[in-house]
Write an enzyme that holds these catalytic residues in place. Structure first.
Site, mmCIF file in Angstrom:
data_model
loop_
_atom_site.group_PDB
_atom_site.id
_atom_site.type_symbol
_atom_site.label_atom_id
_atom_site.label_comp_id
_atom_site.label_asym_id
_atom_site.label_seq_id
_atom_site.Cartn_x
_atom_site.Cartn_y
_atom_site.Cartn_z
ATOM 1 N N CYS A 101 -47.946 -38.604 -17.338
ATOM 2 C CA CYS A 101 -47.090 -37.794 -16.456
ATOM 3 C C CYS A 101 -47.848 -36.587 -15.930
ATOM 4 C CB CYS A 101 -45.818 -37.370 -17.181
ATOM 5 S SG CYS A 101 -46.121 -36.681 -18.820
ATOM 6 N N GLU A 114 -37.894 -34.994 -19.475
ATOM 7 C CA GLU A 114 -39.183 -34.815 -18.784
ATOM 8 C C GLU A 114 -39.390 -36.047 -17.919
ATOM 9 O OE1 GLU A 114 -42.488 -35.393 -17.410
ATOM 10 O OE2 GLU A 114 -43.120 -35.927 -19.441
#
Length: 992
Positions: free
Chosen positions: A786, A752
């Site tokens: 994020c 990720e």
């Protein structure tokens, strides 16, 4: 205190009074409910339609909520058609004809808009007493002619900036002054202006305490009290000067305890202690309202001067219930309407029995409730000053007039203001009017008297959780509105502070390993404060860990899934037990604000429990047998798994990656980020205590450039799970693809790698929601998520007003040490991050216009929240991940352009849309290129199972964390087929 009488003592008199009142109001009622439908005006028909069709009710109220934001007849026609032609809506014939147009800009479309919009406005005027002060004064003068008193409330639900908080105070100062000036001209109405030989203030206003401070937060109880109290003192002083009374409304449950605490403290101050022209509110639908009322009475005895207590049933039932369901909290409101009614009567009796200490204001439209109050008051001979009735403007007009005619003081609650800020108030009134349990609706339906006036009998113990079960029961976040929980959390910060400075070593094969190299982990808010020392493993120790993992793997692979799952569930228990302590470590080591730390602990707990259940599901395998043949599909672990975790979610993400690897049977090497390695050590402590065997889990803090790289390339590592930067993620992906000498497998990589996340705000958006959601998403944890919003795309019609409110909302944020509960924006993680973000801010100054940049403390790695406006979609600050509190605002001329801008980066992680246009919502669902799309809410804070998290494009590779596919990445599937025939014989199912 008056001697208490049995509840039954008042029942005969209650029935007598109630029957008389109900008979009179039903005879005189000329409301929408009593008319024949064909004779109704459209504004009257709206409620009648809503009551007859639940699907239409929902969509109609959604349209009404949206209406004030629509700027043209074609817009109104479009939304009317989109909302009311949904599948779940069964339309009355007259509405079908009205909506039968092909083009919203056509004559028929404009006719529909011209018909409906004024009808809704007329409907609003039933419940809103005026749009401005001159209008409200006219309404109040009309009420006084009917011998009705008043209390005036300024409409508006959300105060999200300090400018708005100041404006709220100033608006009330102006309102009191002008109403008091008008009151000088009014002749005395003894019924409402006098009682027991003393004057009663003619002017009364009702205020919301939380609106006096935009950052009001129960977690910051002391800071919120200080800010609010300063402004309330100003209000009360001016009220005394002009002769106005002030009543404090009660809002959402989360604010209730702090609201009462602030008012009790303030009204014990010498300046205000003898004031009897001030009131508080109790909501009878709250389960703890008896305790609250008893507390107010005891406080009033101590104070020595009465205050008014307004008793209401409560206006936020749906919201409070949904919040409890979403947060896995106890339902604070009674689930049963009859339980609320019964509690209301008990509280009424308690209030009136204590008339020596408090004044009672009985706020209800239920004839029985008011009759019960009258019966008690007359029986106890309650003084006139200590008892009055209250109703909402437009909801109980006939009842109010009947009560006044019988000689009772009645006060009308009169909201005033523009329709846009008043829309949420209007929707609550419409919900109340059309609910099946509403007394007003039941009365209008001519229910039998014995049914309408029967003593309420409810189930106090029933809860929504008995009838509604979540798909997965998530861990409950801490409710910091609870003072006990709040105090525990703040005490844990001090406990952790006392433990700073310790040394943490790698854990290899069950033993702590001494190291040659140590690094200091520092508090990013105070870099001179050492949180702890971390021993960094070297390559030799990494090799030792791999050897231990290889040796442990055969046994762990064969360990029954039930036992592996039990380890995870035990870890979840330990995480819950250490919740507040773990929050403290995150505050000090990574500079995260306490409330956001708490949600992270919940996420870590959820990962443990969810993956335990998921692995038990997968362990059942699949059976595809056919005649004479056994066909079985199952899974086995991959082998040695390397977890490389980030610092920004130092607990939840590494716990999730690690326990997923462990429960699937893999031996796991855990390498935390250097800047959050102490929290990594705490994870190691918990997993060891939970029962993970030696060699199965190993904690390897180390340099990423040396030991981390060595582990990534190692031929015995079968799988790498990574969360971090795109640069490192792509390097890992490339290195993992190389087949090393002795390597007998291709490595699986789950990575990720961040995002450049956008929120679209269209012209129909609720800007209160949109501004608050963007601010939280962009600047929560200083923009270091994020999933954080770093771009907002605003449609041209609302661009200027959105930017104006956004800038003021950012200006209102508290920046500082996250150990201070008032802080919303803390430091960034380290000096390198600070330098990089400041460099991007300098680039932004060249590319766009800087609208605001907040000042920061002199020490610590701080960067103030920064907003750039009029940003080009191709600008660096709009394309590159900055990972800090920098927001780029862009303008779009239409929704298609907004979608193009939002999709115009290399990332596809999270995105958001604020809109009340159904077609825009559907378009975003279909075309917004993100892994997680959030509509009309913030874009951070994904919840396990409910919102599995992960993206695509350059945001990452692999399946979503917390979702049904995640564990499959840690497993190898196998098919085993066996011929079960022997000499041509095999059992055939269903044949003897």
């Amino acid at each position: 205190m008056v001697a208490q009488l049995s509840n039954n003592t008042y029942e005969p008199k209650t029935q007598e009074i109630a029957q008389e009142l109900l008979g009179a109001t039903q005879q005189k009622k000329q409301s929408l409910f009593g008319k024949i439908q064909d004779q109704m005006r459209l504004d009257d028909k709206i409620l009648d339609w809503a009551m007859s069709n639940p699907g239409l009710r929902v969509q109609l109220f959604h349209f009404i909520d949206c209406l004030p934001a629509l700027r043209s007849k074609p817009e109104i026609a479009t939304h009317l058609q989109e909302y009311l032609t949904a599948e779940e809506v069964e339309l009355p014939d007259s509405l079908k004809k009205l909506l039968n147009f092909a083009n919203p800009d056509s004559v028929a479309g404009k006719m529909a808009a011209t018909t409906v919009a004024p009808a809704v406005e007329t409907l609003a005027q039933k419940y809103i007493a005026g749009a401005d002060i001159p209008q409200i004064i006219k309404t109040l003068e009309r009420l006084r002619k009917d011998k009705l008193g008043f209390t005036v409330d300024l409409l508006g639900e959300a105060v999200i900036t300090e400018t708005e908080a100041e404006s709220y105070l100033n608006s009330y100062l102006e309102l009191m002054e002008k109403l008091s000036a008008a009151a000088q001209r009014w002749s005395t109405v003894p019924l409402i202006d006098e009682a027991d030989g003393k004057a009663i203030p003619r002017v009364q206003v009702s205020v919301k305490l939380t609106a006096f401070y935009s950052q009001f937060d129960p977690l910051d109880a002391k800071g919120s009290e200080a800010k609010v109290s300063d402004r309330i003192r100003t209000l009360l002083r001016r009220a005394k000067e002009v002769g106005a009374a002030v009543h404090f409304d009660m809002e959402q449950y989360a604010y209730k305890d702090l609201t009462l605490s602030i008012l009790k403290n303030l009204l014990m101050e010498e300046e205000f202690r003898d004031r009897t022209d001030i009131g508080v509110t109790v909501q009878a639908y709250l389960r703890d309202s008896p305790k609250d009322l008893e507390g107010i009475i005891e406080w009033a005895k101590l104070r020595g001067y009465p205050v008014t207590v307004r008793l209401v049933k409560g206006a936020y039932w749906d919201q409070e219930t949904i919040k409890a369901m979403q947060n896995d909290w106890l339902q604070p409101v009674f689930n049963d309407k009859a339980a609320t009614d019964a509690n209301y009567e008990k509280l009424t009796q308690l209030m009136l029995e204590n008339h020596a200490y408090i004044y009672s204001a009985i706020g209800s439209h239920n004839v029985r409730s008011q009759a019960k109050a009258i019966a008690i008051a007359e029986t106890l001979k309650v003084p006139q000053r200590a008892f009055e009735m209250q109703v909402l403007y437009g909801m109980g007009d006939q009842l109010a007039k009947q009560l006044a005619a019988k000689g009772y003081r009645v006060r009308m609650y009169c909201p005033y203001g523009e329709l846009l800020p008043g829309m949420s108030y209007l929707i609550r009134r419409l919900l109340e009017n059309t609910a099946n349990s509403s007394f007003i609706r039941q009365s209008s339906e001519q229910r039998p008297l014995e049914e309408l006036l029967a003593p309420p009998v409810g189930d106090n113990d029933s809860t929504i959780h008995q009838t509604w079960k979540p798909v997965f029961p998530n861990a409950a976040d801490s409710d910091y509105a609870d003072a006990i929980i709040r105090d525990r959390a703040l005490a844990a910060l001090e406990t952790v502070r006392s433990q700073l400075g310790k040394t943490y070593l790698p854990l290899i094969n069950g033993k702590s390993e001494n190291t040659e190299t140590f690094v200091d982990s520092v508090n990013p808010a105070k870099p001179t404060e050492i949180v702890g020392k971390i021993g960094l493993a070297n390559i030799e120790q990494a090799e030792k860990a791999i050897a231990a993992a290889k040796a442990a793997f055969p046994s762990w692979k064969k360990t029954p899934v039930s036992r592996r799952a039990a380890v995870l569930r035990k870890a979840a228990e330990l995480l819950e037990q250490r919740r507040h302590e773990l929050c403290g470590w995150m505050v000090f080591e990574v500079g995260k604000a306490l409330s956001q730390c708490d949600a992270e602990v919940s996420e870590a707990i959820d990962f443990c429990r969810f993956y335990a259940a998921e692995m038990e599901r997968l362990d059942e395998g699949y059976i595809y047998d056919t005649a004479g043949e056994s066909d079985r599909y199952s899974y086995q672990p991959r082998g040695i798994s390397l977890v490389i975790s980030p610092w920004n979610f130092p607990l939840a993400i590494p716990v999730g990656m690690t326990v997923a690897s462990l429960v699937t049977g893999n031996c796991t090497l855990f390498k935390p980020a250097e800047t959050s390695a102490i929290i990594g050590a705490k994870i190691a402590e918990i997993l060891v205590e939970a029962g993970v065997p030696d060699g199965v889990f190993q904690f390897i803090p180390s340099k990423g450039s040396t030991v981390g790289a060595h582990l990534v390339k190692h031929p015995d590592v079968q799988m790498i799970t990574f969360t971090g930067s795109q640069e490192v993620g792509c390097w890992i992906y490339a290195e993992a693809a190389i087949l090393r000498p002795g390597q007998k497998h291709l490595k699986r990589v789950v990575a990720e790698m961040g995002g450049k996340n956008a929120i679209i705000v269209d012209e129909s958006a609720d800007l209160d929601q949109a501004v608050a959601g963007v601010v939280y998403s962009a600047f929560g944890y200083t923009g270091q998520k994020c999933s954080a919003c770093s771009r907002v795309v605003v449609l041209e019609p609302v661009y200027d007003v959105f930017v104006s409110r956004l800038v003021e909302a950012v200006r209102s944020l508290n920046v500082g040490d996250p150990a201070d509960p008032s802080t919303f924006v803390g430091p960034v993680i380290d000096h390198n991050a600070q330098t990089k973000i400041k460099e991007y801010i300098e680039i932004g100054k060249q590319e766009a216009e800087m609208a605001i940049a907040l000042d920061t403390p002199d020490t610590g790695y701080f960067v103030g929240p920064t907003v750039f406006v009029n940003v080009s979609p191709t600008a660096k600050i709009a394309q590159e991940e900055i990972f800090g509190p920098v927001l780029a605002v862009m303008k779009a001329s239409n929704f298609d352009e907004a979608m193009d801008i939002a999709n115009g980066t290399n990332y596809a992680l999270t995105g958001g849309l604020y809109s009340r246009t159904p077609s825009h919502i559907q378009q975003a669902k279909a075309d917004f290129e993100v892994g997680n799309l959030y509509i009309n809410r913030g874009i951070t804070g994904a919840i396990v199972s409910r919102q599995p998290f992960g993206g695509f494009k350059l945001s990452g590779v692999g399946s979503k964390a917390g979702g049904p596919d995640y564990l499959l990445q840690f497993l190898e599937p196998r098919t085993i087929t066996e011929n079960i025939q022997r000499q041509g014989f095999a059992p055939i199912q269903g044949v003897d």
